[in-house]
Design a protein around this motif. Structure first.
Motif, mmCIF file in Angstrom:
data_model
loop_
_atom_site.group_PDB
_atom_site.id
_atom_site.type_symbol
_atom_site.label_atom_id
_atom_site.label_comp_id
_atom_site.label_asym_id
_atom_site.label_seq_id
_atom_site.Cartn_x
_atom_site.Cartn_y
_atom_site.Cartn_z
ATOM 1 N N PRO A 1 0.694 -1.100 -0.092
ATOM 2 C CA PRO A 1 -0.151 -0.152 0.042
ATOM 3 C C PRO A 1 0.672 1.243 0.114
ATOM 4 C CG PRO A 1 -0.676 -1.551 1.717
ATOM 5 C CD PRO A 1 0.756 -2.019 1.397
ATOM 6 N N THR A 2 0.565 2.077 -0.763
ATOM 7 C CA THR A 2 1.045 3.495 -0.666
ATOM 8 C C THR A 2 0.830 4.492 0.296
ATOM 9 O OG1 THR A 2 -0.344 4.172 -2.576
ATOM 10 C CG2 THR A 2 1.974 3.424 -3.357
ATOM 11 N N VAL A 3 -0.432 4.165 0.839
ATOM 12 C CA VAL A 3 -0.844 4.799 2.032
ATOM 13 C C VAL A 3 -1.193 3.605 3.238
ATOM 14 C CG1 VAL A 3 -2.582 6.305 3.171
ATOM 15 C CG2 VAL A 3 -1.755 7.040 0.734
ATOM 16 N N VAL A 4 -0.602 4.169 4.208
ATOM 17 C CA VAL A 4 -1.172 3.354 5.320
ATOM 18 C C VAL A 4 -1.640 4.258 6.550
ATOM 19 C CG1 VAL A 4 -0.490 1.607 7.291
ATOM 20 C CG2 VAL A 4 0.425 1.389 4.982
ATOM 21 N N ILE A 5 -2.719 4.020 6.949
ATOM 22 C CA ILE A 5 -3.373 4.728 8.226
ATOM 23 C C ILE A 5 -3.877 4.144 9.300
ATOM 24 C CG2 ILE A 5 -5.584 6.093 8.720
ATOM 25 C CD1 ILE A 5 -5.429 7.205 5.906
ATOM 26 N N ASP A 6 -3.276 4.282 10.359
ATOM 27 C CA ASP A 6 -3.332 3.709 11.607
ATOM 28 C C ASP A 6 -4.608 4.398 12.371
ATOM 29 O OD1 ASP A 6 -2.920 1.600 14.116
ATOM 30 O OD2 ASP A 6 -3.200 3.513 14.878
ATOM 31 N N ALA A 7 -5.707 3.480 12.660
ATOM 32 C CA ALA A 7 -6.812 4.030 13.456
ATOM 33 C C ALA A 7 -7.145 3.168 14.565
ATOM 34 C CB ALA A 7 -8.229 4.200 12.444
ATOM 35 N N THR A 8 -6.229 2.590 15.144
ATOM 36 C CA THR A 8 -6.374 1.691 16.205
ATOM 37 C C THR A 8 -6.077 2.439 17.522
ATOM 38 O OG1 THR A 8 -4.311 0.788 16.430
ATOM 39 C CG2 THR A 8 -5.864 -0.101 14.808
ATOM 40 N N GLY A 9 -4.840 3.099 17.493
ATOM 41 C CA GLY A 9 -4.380 3.636 18.761
ATOM 42 C C GLY A 9 -3.699 2.626 19.463
ATOM 43 N N ASN A 10 -3.250 1.414 18.966
ATOM 44 C CA ASN A 10 -2.902 0.294 19.622
ATOM 45 C C ASN A 10 -1.212 0.204 19.206
ATOM 46 O OD1 ASN A 10 -1.973 -2.630 19.242
ATOM 47 N ND2 ASN A 10 -3.463 -2.980 20.939
ATOM 48 N N LEU A 11 -0.458 0.197 20.179
ATOM 49 C CA LEU A 11 1.098 0.257 20.092
ATOM 50 C C LEU A 11 1.604 -0.844 19.083
ATOM 51 C CD1 LEU A 11 3.369 1.832 20.577
ATOM 52 C CD2 LEU A 11 3.811 0.130 22.667
ATOM 53 N N ASN A 12 1.090 -2.072 19.355
ATOM 54 C CA ASN A 12 1.637 -2.948 18.539
ATOM 55 C C ASN A 12 1.075 -2.859 16.908
ATOM 56 O OD1 ASN A 12 2.955 -4.350 20.332
ATOM 57 N ND2 ASN A 12 1.037 -5.682 21.042
ATOM 58 N N ALA A 13 -0.133 -2.598 17.062
ATOM 59 C CA ALA A 13 -0.641 -2.191 15.558
ATOM 60 C C ALA A 13 0.239 -0.992 14.744
ATOM 61 C CB ALA A 13 -2.466 -1.944 15.496
ATOM 62 N N ILE A 14 0.269 0.006 15.713
ATOM 63 C CA ILE A 14 1.081 1.201 15.090
ATOM 64 C C ILE A 14 2.482 0.519 14.372
ATOM 65 C CG2 ILE A 14 2.052 3.411 15.578
ATOM 66 C CD1 ILE A 14 0.056 3.767 17.374
ATOM 67 N N ASN A 15 3.128 -0.122 15.532
ATOM 68 C CA ASN A 15 4.606 -0.548 15.045
ATOM 69 C C ASN A 15 4.513 -1.600 13.756
ATOM 70 O OD1 ASN A 15 5.709 0.978 16.921
ATOM 71 N ND2 ASN A 15 5.746 -0.384 18.615
ATOM 72 N N SER A 16 3.491 -2.182 13.968
ATOM 73 C CA SER A 16 3.385 -3.214 12.661
ATOM 74 C C SER A 16 3.181 -2.362 11.416
ATOM 75 C CB SER A 16 2.393 -4.305 12.841
ATOM 76 O OG SER A 16 2.684 -5.027 13.869
ATOM 77 N N GLY A 17 2.455 -1.361 11.468
ATOM 78 C CA GLY A 17 2.101 -0.711 10.378
ATOM 79 C C GLY A 17 3.503 -0.112 9.497
ATOM 80 N N PHE A 18 4.455 -0.009 10.061
ATOM 81 C CA PHE A 18 5.760 0.335 9.179
ATOM 82 C C PHE A 18 5.943 -0.661 8.219
ATOM 83 C CE2 PHE A 18 5.786 3.196 12.943
ATOM 84 C CZ PHE A 18 6.563 4.416 12.210
ATOM 85 N N THR A 19 5.896 -1.934 8.543
ATOM 86 C CA THR A 19 6.239 -3.068 7.627
ATOM 87 C C THR A 19 5.213 -3.467 6.486
ATOM 88 O OG1 THR A 19 5.026 -4.842 8.940
ATOM 89 C CG2 THR A 19 7.342 -4.151 9.851
ATOM 90 N N TYR A 20 4.226 -2.847 6.620
ATOM 91 C CA TYR A 20 3.010 -2.620 5.249
ATOM 92 C C TYR A 20 3.391 -1.665 4.236
ATOM 93 C CZ TYR A 20 0.793 -5.419 9.111
ATOM 94 O OH TYR A 20 0.646 -6.225 10.219
ATOM 95 N N LEU A 21 4.285 -0.664 4.509
ATOM 96 C CA LEU A 21 4.138 0.410 3.689
ATOM 97 C C LEU A 21 5.057 0.038 2.269
ATOM 98 C CD1 LEU A 21 3.329 3.492 3.783
ATOM 99 C CD2 LEU A 21 5.391 4.024 4.783
ATOM 100 N N ALA A 22 4.556 0.729 1.250
ATOM 101 C CA ALA A 22 5.276 0.784 0.058
ATOM 102 C C ALA A 22 6.477 1.572 0.005
ATOM 103 C CB ALA A 22 4.305 1.103 -1.023
ATOM 104 N N HIS A 23 7.364 1.520 -0.806
ATOM 105 C CA HIS A 23 8.385 2.345 -0.864
ATOM 106 C C HIS A 23 7.671 3.636 -1.586
ATOM 107 C CE1 HIS A 23 12.509 0.098 -0.815
ATOM 108 N NE2 HIS A 23 11.515 -0.948 -0.449
ATOM 109 N N GLY A 24 8.101 4.732 -1.268
ATOM 110 C CA GLY A 24 7.672 6.157 -1.426
ATOM 111 C C GLY A 24 6.379 6.471 -0.674
ATOM 112 N N GLY A 25 5.924 5.647 0.232
ATOM 113 C CA GLY A 25 4.498 5.659 0.633
ATOM 114 C C GLY A 25 4.485 6.627 1.764
ATOM 115 N N ARG A 26 3.086 6.534 2.377
ATOM 116 C CA ARG A 26 2.707 7.718 3.469
ATOM 117 C C ARG A 26 2.110 6.864 4.440
ATOM 118 N NH1 ARG A 26 1.034 7.985 -1.740
ATOM 119 N NH2 ARG A 26 -0.989 9.356 -1.218
#
Length: 337
Positions: A227-252
């Motif tokens: 995904p070129t955009v990842v948005i965290d709407a959980t406020g959960n620390l584990n979910a937020i940290n995991s979100g970095f691994t889902y991001l495309a090159h050049g993503g937001r």
């Protein structure tokens, strides 16, 4: 008048309070609807940042004007209002970003909010209903939070947008990512919420990371682009940290959810992507107007979100029920006469 006060975590009390006195620059409102949001639930549980007790909760509100000095409004008008009261003088306000004012006071968080019969608010914050119902008006604010996150990410047509967390804020973000033309991917650990995303909101793809490998599923969906955009709407620390691994090159990566701890991620992995990390706080008047315009055009159906209704006199005794996943609450709406 009657006011419901969260006196300490897990403890509500109905109290008799004095009707606010009108003063210049302020309007007196009779509250009609109160949406229960994640902030209210977190405050009740004792894990909401920027919070002190006792506090009157409530900032997803619709109301009728009782008294006002705003020449564009009159008693009897149906309204909502922007519940982020700003100073108008700090660098954020001067830059057109009152939603992150240095001295911001959010109704129901920093100051007492709308779980009461009448509320005094700055007259500049009022927004006309222009045909929307009290239910719809009370849902403008949470939807505007999601809309603001999508605007922060500058979502464009046909890009893959992963939204982590299918609570009301995440659902709003999904709606406005869809309206922007994105291919939306919903991630949550609650299958009922994911079913709601696909069947009710028309979300393109869903992922439950407890049942399937999220990286493999994302690679399959995006043809290995991620995904070129990842948005965290959980406020959960584990979910937020995991979100970095889902991001495309050049993503937001946009953090809409909020939690108290430090986030951690691999600097080399983030750096090689030339990724962008940003927060999204509250919403602006432009976001409120966008949401209301989409409601009027039928692009968003607020009624689909309201799964539970409760009278104001019953909130104290049933609030715990809204925390139970078995009750399948999307949005609980409080009614006042």
């Amino acid at each position: 008048m009657k006011t419901l006060v969260c006196v300490s975590p897990g403890h509500f009390e109905y109290q008799s309070t004095t009707t606010p006195s009108i003063k210049p620059g302020f309007s007196l409102l009779a509250i009609k609807r109160i949406g229960i949001c994640g902030t209210d639930l977190h405050a009740y549980q004792g894990n909401q940042p920027f919070f002190n007790y006792p506090r009157t909760l409530g900032h997803e509100l619709s109301a009728e004007v009782v008294l006002t000095d705003n020449p564009d409004f009159k008693p009897g008008d149906a309204v909502t209002f922007i519940p982020y009261f700003y100073c108008g003088l700090c660098i954020a306000c001067r830059s057109g970003k009152p939603n992150c004012c240095k001295h911001i006071r959010v109704s129901g968080v920093h100051i007492d909010g709308g779980m009461t019969e009448q509320l005094l608010v700055p007259s500049y914050a009022l927004i006309k209903a222009e045909g929307l119902s009290y239910d719809e008006l009370a849902l403008v604010e949470p939807l505007a939070i999601g809309a603001h996150g999508i605007r922060r990410a500058n979502v464009i047509k046909d890009e893959f947008v992963l939204i982590i967390g299918a609570g009301p804020i995440g659902l709003g973000a999904m709606e406005f990512a869809r309206i922007a033309g994105a291919k939306v991917i919903a991630m949550d650990i609650n299958d009922d919420r994911l079913t709601f995303c696909s069947k009710t909101l028309g979300v393109d793809y869903t992922i439950n990371p407890r049942r399937e490998n999220p990286l493999e599923k994302l690679e399959l969906i995006t043809n290995r682009g991620m995904p070129t955009v990842v948005i965290d709407a959980t406020g959960n620390l584990n979910a937020i940290n995991s979100g970095f691994t889902y991001l495309a090159h050049g993503g937001r990566y946009v953090l809409v959810g909020l939690q108290k701890e430090n986030i951690t991620f691999s600097h080399p992995e983030f750096h090689k992507r030339e990724a962008t990390l940003m927060s999204s706080r509250n919403a602006t008047r432009a976001d409120f107007m966008h949401v209301m315009d989409c409601m009027r055009k039928g692009l968003v159906s607020p009624a689909t979100y309201i799964t539970h209704r409760v009278d104001f006199d019953q909130v104290r005794d049933c609030f715990e029920d809204f925390l139970d996943p078995n009750n399948k609450v999307i949005k609980a709406m409080i009614h006042l006469k």
